[in-house]
Each structure stands twice: as structure tokens, then as C-alpha cells.
Write an enzyme that holds these catalytic residues in place. Structure first.
Site, PDB file in Angstrom:
ATOM      1  N   ILE A 192     -13.739   1.603  -2.006  1.00  0.00           N
ATOM      2  CA  ILE A 192     -15.076   2.172  -1.879  1.00  0.00           C
ATOM      3  C   ILE A 192     -15.065   3.406  -1.057  1.00  0.00           C
ATOM      4  O   ILE A 192     -14.469   3.454   0.046  1.00  0.00           O
ATOM      5  CB  ILE A 192     -16.067   0.984  -1.246  1.00  0.00           C
ATOM      6  N   GLU A 211     -10.475   6.254   5.846  1.00  0.00           N
ATOM      7  CA  GLU A 211     -11.518   5.314   5.034  1.00  0.00           C
ATOM      8  C   GLU A 211     -10.992   4.209   4.552  1.00  0.00           C
ATOM      9  O   GLU A 211     -11.631   3.426   4.190  1.00  0.00           O
ATOM     10  CB  GLU A 211     -11.481   6.785   3.752  1.00  0.00           C
ATOM     11  N   LYS A 247      -7.146  -1.328   9.803  1.00  0.00           N
ATOM     12  CA  LYS A 247      -8.156  -1.750  10.224  1.00  0.00           C
ATOM     13  C   LYS A 247      -8.333  -2.339  11.693  1.00  0.00           C
ATOM     14  O   LYS A 247      -9.059  -2.172  12.733  1.00  0.00           O
ATOM     15  CB  LYS A 247      -9.154  -2.478   9.282  1.00  0.00           C
ATOM     16  N   ASP A 272     -11.867 -10.525  10.075  1.00  0.00           N
ATOM     17  CA  ASP A 272     -11.590  -9.041   9.351  1.00  0.00           C
ATOM     18  C   ASP A 272     -13.016  -8.427   9.219  1.00  0.00           C
ATOM     19  O   ASP A 272     -12.965  -7.132   9.327  1.00  0.00           O
ATOM     20  CB  ASP A 272     -10.644  -9.396   8.185  1.00  0.00           C
ATOM     21  N   GLU A 329      -3.411 -14.368   3.190  1.00  0.00           N
ATOM     22  CA  GLU A 329      -2.274 -14.363   3.999  1.00  0.00           C
ATOM     23  C   GLU A 329      -1.847 -15.994   4.388  1.00  0.00           C
ATOM     24  O   GLU A 329      -2.615 -16.557   3.976  1.00  0.00           O
ATOM     25  CB  GLU A 329      -2.642 -13.751   5.575  1.00  0.00           C
ATOM     26  N   LYS A 345     -14.376  -4.465  10.523  1.00  0.00           N
ATOM     27  CA  LYS A 345     -15.097  -3.396   9.686  1.00  0.00           C
ATOM     28  C   LYS A 345     -16.634  -3.244   9.950  1.00  0.00           C
ATOM     29  O   LYS A 345     -16.895  -1.968   9.852  1.00  0.00           O
ATOM     30  CB  LYS A 345     -14.969  -3.944   8.075  1.00  0.00           C
ATOM     31  N   VAL A 402       0.827  -1.171   0.096  1.00  0.00           N
ATOM     32  CA  VAL A 402       0.076  -0.034   0.063  1.00  0.00           C
ATOM     33  C   VAL A 402       0.880   1.330  -0.016  1.00  0.00           C
ATOM     34  O   VAL A 402       0.518   2.114  -0.737  1.00  0.00           O
ATOM     35  CB  VAL A 402      -0.920  -0.014   1.088  1.00  0.00           C
ATOM     36  N   GLY A 406     -11.729  -1.203   1.358  1.00  0.00           N
ATOM     37  CA  GLY A 406     -10.761  -0.567   0.356  1.00  0.00           C
ATOM     38  C   GLY A 406     -11.012   0.588  -0.447  1.00  0.00           C
ATOM     39  O   GLY A 406     -11.021   1.500   0.067  1.00  0.00           O
ATOM     40  N   GLY A 445      -6.003  -4.273  -2.519  1.00  0.00           N
ATOM     41  CA  GLY A 445      -5.105  -4.166  -3.472  1.00  0.00           C
ATOM     42  C   GLY A 445      -4.183  -2.691  -3.338  1.00  0.00           C
ATOM     43  O   GLY A 445      -4.846  -1.991  -2.835  1.00  0.00           O
TER      44      GLY A 445
END
Lengths: 413, 413
Positions: free
Chosen positions: B136, B129, B105, B201, B190, B205, B12, B134, B302
């Protein structure tokens, strides 16, 4: 205290007023002070009606100048729906340095470049989120993504009325005229539905979206438009048999320095993301080189959803977070609509001789088309990869009446 | 000139660097001045590697203090992925009044209340954000809608890895282990995939989304979680035969002063909007009393999509348009997960005696379940409206091994 001047008190205007009342506490907390409507511009007839309803008439005026000249007003919200007056109100407000929020898609589509230029000149925010996609937050995310991406594709179901008609024809087997009448009764469709069903409303929204996305003016004339008013159950039957649905899509694609921008019915597979967008909902997708595909979906119209979109703009202005300075870029793109190719579906309902003439001419296409005669004696032709203009030219040469044929693109990628 | 301090230079972090380079002109125009990375925090091993690659090492440091104490830095971007260090870096930056943007996160989920309190105390923006969905744009629109709406429902496909596995199992008939291995090879999953496939995960979120949407803290412990690791082709076969698909959904619903928050596999009809969300994509829907339903869709992870989301936050901070002051409300809601009901699907693969015991016990449910024995001798039980906890209790009493059963909710409305 922050004050709004509201131009228009119809469906959307009442929605703005209602949400401001419902959410006054939360808004005061977020803005650091309360926000309220200071004055509402109404038509003389509405003034009497509102008086009779017991509405606080001290809020109402029939003179735009009462709002323009009120030094307390921080933002003007234009929801008159009027073309000439709407434009005049917006220009006057920006001239005077009063920020403007509008839902007026006709005016924005016709004049966005000049309004944004004026806004920049006067350093005065001009926002129009509610003009495209109803409640969907699309223009703001799009304005954010154009800074970080080259956007090469934008497409969507941009008109709730057309989508409502197609959905009910499809799911209930009802005829076009019957569903249109129901849509009019429910207030989804206007008395004159031309703008919605013939694709002109979608065209305006696509013109606005493409201008933002491609960073250069794409005018109304740059968009090819065909609508859905001639669709029949013969079409629906065929499309169903292909395990597909039909949607009125607006779609603009950039390739190098050229672009295409088309509003037309498109037959999409049932597994396509647009297939599940039903009734009066809208959905818009954009594709950028970094962000990938983003897709948005929500109410395309309606009192409270549209008012919600308007108030998001108002809040951004009051928080100093509005973006309007970079809406128009200086890319010089050329229109390549003439070169647009795809697979096309054509259904013609007319006398046998004309059908035979169409069949003969369609046989001349480079890729041999598929033919089928329906139960009711219509001819269905499905063209392999062909130029869009060639398909329409064929129909034009035969001089068919608008109600006797229906054309849709098959797939869109 | 505006400067970014970048913490972490993995996937990232490199994406952030790359987009800043690709879009430098557009960003300079929009911000009124150029924006650049001033310094990048890397691990000692990476420093050597980057040196060998010929990267400008004057940009790199292995000491966080070099960034924290650099007076030129306007925003710190935290993309280390580390838990303890990430939290420490963010706290130190906010303490010093340097705005923070993070994609972390785990840290946001564990500490959002304390980080946002610190941000408010220091009047210093804290944005996250990229931690949810991701690419969005979901947190920003959500923060806007909470001012104008009471949000009563939020749900989504929040984990790309789980969705990728389910999609490929479904479409290609591959086994769970085989698809997981492919996902790991492609970098989607992973080495230890527990967080993704067991729903943790998604839980983080959902906790973040629900806390924002409901205006009151919904902690990690307030979310019930079940995952997809025990799904087999026997399940897929049954779901396919019902013309449905299965998705790992996070869903939080408020009713009055209570709410439920659950991450679980849900079997949805093929016509459901979530059904067309395939591979590593994410999709999130919210429902407000004014705006209606809004739905968002895009890349869930991504390099460039996540970096794009991070840079949207950075731009908001540099433009003074960031919203973080009202993220947490003071609603006092009570958790009603225990009361959650629905239709449930259970598949058990074990010895015949145990299957018979399950069949017998499931017959005691208020609504008679549907039973089916699959080709491979598994028992499928589809419960009519039942309490979620009762279904899980049944499995618990029998003391089945985790890999011997799969439970999914059927539908969600």
C-alpha cells in the site's frame, strides 16, 4: 518566495487560497521558502463582488496576460472549469515554460495527449491529479505503478453525484427526481446533471485512468457509457432482495493486446468493497502483476478536498518531484468493447404487449434468463452470461423510451 | 547506469531482483538510464545454495563492506529482516552518504528518529514505505498530506497474518490453532507468531504512522496493545449474531494536544469499510481537516507486493523525488491512553464461581452491561461506554489466564 498564479476563484480556487493561508508555516518549512498566490484571474462580475467583500483587489485581475506575463509566477493553477478558455490558458502557460496544475477533467480528457506532448517539448511539468477521484491520490500512485507493473484492470466509483443519488435512493427509499433535487440544492449536482448521471463524467475519468494504466491512448470514444437516470424504486427493491447494491462503475480491463472500457451501473454484492462506498465518496482499484490489487477511497469532490489534491501537485512541482514525462506510453491496443459479456439485469415498465414481446425475445438468448413481474407491473429480466451488445440491441429493437427501462450489469468479475 | 546494493536475498530481496529484471526496459526509459543490482549481501550458507542453483555468484558477497565500499552503488536496499545487523548496515550507509531504502519495520519502529536525524545530517535519503502496509502506498501520501492538513485520526488493519486468521475462523468456522497452523504452512505466519497475533507488529506500524501523522514522536511504549490469540468460536458466534465481524485494528486519535494509540480487536458492523478487508490484506485510513478521509487497501505482505513498494522508494531516490526531511515534526503531545473509553466485549471461559464473581463486579460499571451465557458455558459481558482500563482491570483483578478470556472493543467511533 514561490508564487502561484490562480486561474479561477470559484469553489476550488477559494479552497486553494484557503489552504495556502492555513498551512503557510508548514509549507514554508517544507519548501524552504514561503509560497503564496501572486495573482488571481476572475470574471469581471466577480471582481466587483470581491471588492464589495473587502478582498485585497490588488491580487485580482480579469486579464489572463497579467498572470502569463508575470515573471515571478512559478506555477499556474487552472481551476476555471471552462473548456475553451481553460485549454487556451494551459497551452499558453506551457508554451511559455510555466508549469501547470489543473483540475479540469473535461480538458484533460479531451486533450491529455497534446498537452503532455507540449509539456515534454517545453520540459515543463503538467499535472492533473485533481481531475480524477477528487482528493484521492490516484494518478501519482498509478504513474509510479506503471513503471513496475503491467496493469490489467482499473475500476472505480468515479462520480460522487451519481453515487450520492444511488445511496439515498437505496437507504431512504426516495425517488430519483427527489434525490436529484436535493443533490442540486446541496451543490453536489449541476443544474444540468446529464454529465454526472448519464456517466459522461465517469467516462472522462476512466479514459484518463485507462490511458495511464494501459500505456496507450484510450479515447473518450473508446468508452461505452450508460447511466442511472432511469432507475426506479422497482429496481432498488429487486436489488435489495438479492442482498446487493447498485453502483455506477467505470471499468477498463486489458487482455493481451485488447481492452474493454465501460461505464455502467453494476449490481454488486453487499460484501463487495465498492458496496460500502456511500454518498459523494469515490473509490478506485487498480490491479498490477507485481503489486496485486490496490484500492483507494476518498472525497470525490468538494472545495477543500479538491484543493488539497491540487496543492499536492503544486508542491511536487516546487520540490522538483513532479512526474509527467512518461504519462503516455506507445502501446497499440485494440478496443474489444463489442465482445464484452456478463450477466445483465433489465427492468422494463411499459404496456403488457411490449413486455410480452421482450419476454419472447429474451427467451432466445443462449442462457435462459430469469423473469419476474414486479408489483407495479414492470418486467424484470436477468440474463445469464450474455453479450452486453445483445442486451442493448434487444431494448433498441423494441424502441423503448429511455425512461422506461433500466439496465445494470450483475457482478463484474 | 544506476546501481543497487541489495542487503538480503530472502523472499523480499528475490522479489526486488525479479521485478528489476521484469521491468528493466520501462525503468531505463523512465530513469534515463538502466538500473541494476550490483551486489547482493547473503549469508554464507545461502552463497553455497545459490552457487548450486547456478546463480551468477559474482553478484554475491558475504561481506557488507564489499557493498558499502563500492563507489558505484547509488542506493542500498536493506531487506535482511535482521535487527542489530540491519540497523548497523543502515547507519553505516547513511554515514557514508549512501541513500537507504528498507522494509525493516522493527528497526524503523525502534529507531526512526535517530535514523532520520542522521539522514538529514548527511543530506542522504532514508525511505521505508515497505515497512508499513506492505504494497500500500501509505507513507508517501501521508507525508504529502501532513504538509496540507492537520491529521487527527489514523487507523488500519496493519497485520495480514492476524487478519488471515480472523477471516478463516469467521468464514469457515475453524479453530484458532488450526488456522494458525495453516497460516504457518502457507508462510503467512512465523514459527513464533507472537508478534503478529498479539499485536506487536501492528503496534510498530501504528507507532510509525502516528509519529508521521501527528508530527511528534509516538514511541512503541506509547501504544497499548492487545491481540487475538485467545479468540474462540464462542466469540465468533456472538459477533456473527450481531451481524458484525472482528478485526485487529491499530488506531491513533489526536484531540487537542493529547492523543491515544491502541492496537486491539474491534468488532465492526458488516457495512464498515474494514469489514470487507479479508485474508492477508491490509487497509489504512487517515483523516485530515482539508482532505477529509482517505482510505488505502492492498496486499499487506508477500514477495512481489513488498518488493514493489521498495522499488517505488528506490525510483524516487534515483529521480531526486524522495521526501524524508520533514518526517518528524516537533509537536509536543501527551499520551491519553488511560482516558480511552468505548463499548467493550468480554468473553470468559472458566469455572462457574469465577464467572459469577465477574458478573457481580461488572454490575458495578456506571452503564449496566449486557450478560449472556453461551452454549459452552462461557460468560459474555458487553459493557456500555466504559473506560478501557476499567475493563482490563476487572480481568486483572480476577487473575484470569490469558487463554480464558477475549476482549474486543465494540465499534470505534
Amino acid at each position: 518566495l514561490k508564487y502561484i498564479g490562480l486561474l479561477g476563484f470559484g469553489t476550488v480556487g477559494s479552497g486553494v487560497y484557503e489552504i495556502l493561508n492555513n498551512r503557510s508555516e508548514e509549507l514554508a518549512l517544507a519548501l524552504g521558502e514561503p509560497v503564496a498566490v501572486k495573482k488571481i484571474l476572475v470574471m469581471p462580475a466577480d471582481l466587483e463582488r470581491k471588492k464589495a467583500e473587502g478582498f485585497d483587489v490588488s491580487l485580482l485581475t480579469t486579464r489572463f496576460e497579467d498572470i502569463l506575463e508575470d515573471p515571478d509566477i512559478d506555477v499556474i493553477v487552472e481551476v476555471t472549469g471552462a473548456f475553451e478558455d481553460g485549454l487556451r490558458y494551459m497551452r499558453s502557460s506551457l508554451e511559455k515554460g510555466i508549469p501547470v496544475v489543473t483540475a479540469n477533467k473535461s480538458v484533460v480528457s479531451a486533450h491529455m495527449e497534446s498537452l503532455l506532448t507540449l509539456a515534454k517539448e517545453k520540459e515543463t511539468p503538467f499535472l492533473y491529479e485533481a481531475a480524477v477521484g477528487g482528493a484521492i491520490p490516484i494518478l501519482k500512485p498509478l504513474k509510479e505503478e506503471i513503471l513496475l507493473n503491467r496493469i490489467d484492470e482499473i475500476e472505480g466509483i468515479l462520480n460522487g453525484t451519481a453515487n450520492y443519488i444511488l445511496t439515498r435512493m437505496f437507504e431512504e427509499g426516495l425517488d430519483y427526481d427527489k434525490v436529484l433535487k436535493k443533490a442540486q440544492e446541496l451543490g453536489y449536482a449541476e443544474f444540468d446533471p446529464t454529465d454526472d448521471v448519464e456517466g459522461f463524467d465517469s467516462m472522462r475519468k476512466l479514459r484518463i485512468l485507462a490511458t495511464l494504466a494501459f500505456r496507450g491512448a484510450v479515447s473518450e470514444d473508446d468508452v461505452i457509457v450508460s447511466g442511472i437516470s432511469s432507475i426506479t424504486q422497482a429496481d432498488i427493491d429487486y436489488i435489495k432482495s438479492e442482498n446487493a447494491v447498485v453502483k455506477l462503475l467505470g471499468r477498463a480491463v486489458r487482455t493481451g493486446d485488447t481492452y474493454t472500457a465501460v461505464v455502467e451501473p453494476i449490481i454488486v454484492d453487499r460484501s463487495d468493497s465498492f458496496a460500502s462506498v456511500s454518498m459523494a465518496l469515490n473509490s478506485i482499484a487498480i490491479r498490477g502483476d507485481h503489486v496485486g490489487e490496490l484500492r483507494f477511497y476518498g472525497e470525490g469532490a468538494g472545495k477543500l478536498p479538491t484543493a488539497d489534491a491540487i496543492l499536492r501537485d503544486v508542491i511536487d512541482i516546487l520540490l522538483g518531484a513532479a512526474r509527467w514525462r512518461n504519462d503516455i506510453g506507445d502501446e497499440k491496443l485494440s478496443n474489444a468493447n463489442d465482445t464484452q459479456t456478463g450477466r445483465y439485469y433489465l427492468r422494463v415498465t411499459t404496456d403488457a404487449e411490449t413486455l410480452e414481446a421482450i419476454r419472447a425475445r429474451s427467451a432466445d438468448f443462449a442462457v435462459a434468463p430469469y423473469w419476474e413481474l414486479t408489483k407495479d407491473g414492470s418486467l424484470i429480466v436477468v440474463f445469464g452470461e450474455a453479450k452486453r451488445s445483445d442486451v442493448y440491441a434487444l431494448v433498441g429493437e423494441i424502441e423503448l423510451k429511455r425512461e422506461d427501462f433500466f439496465i445494470a450489469r450483475v457482478g463484474y468479475r
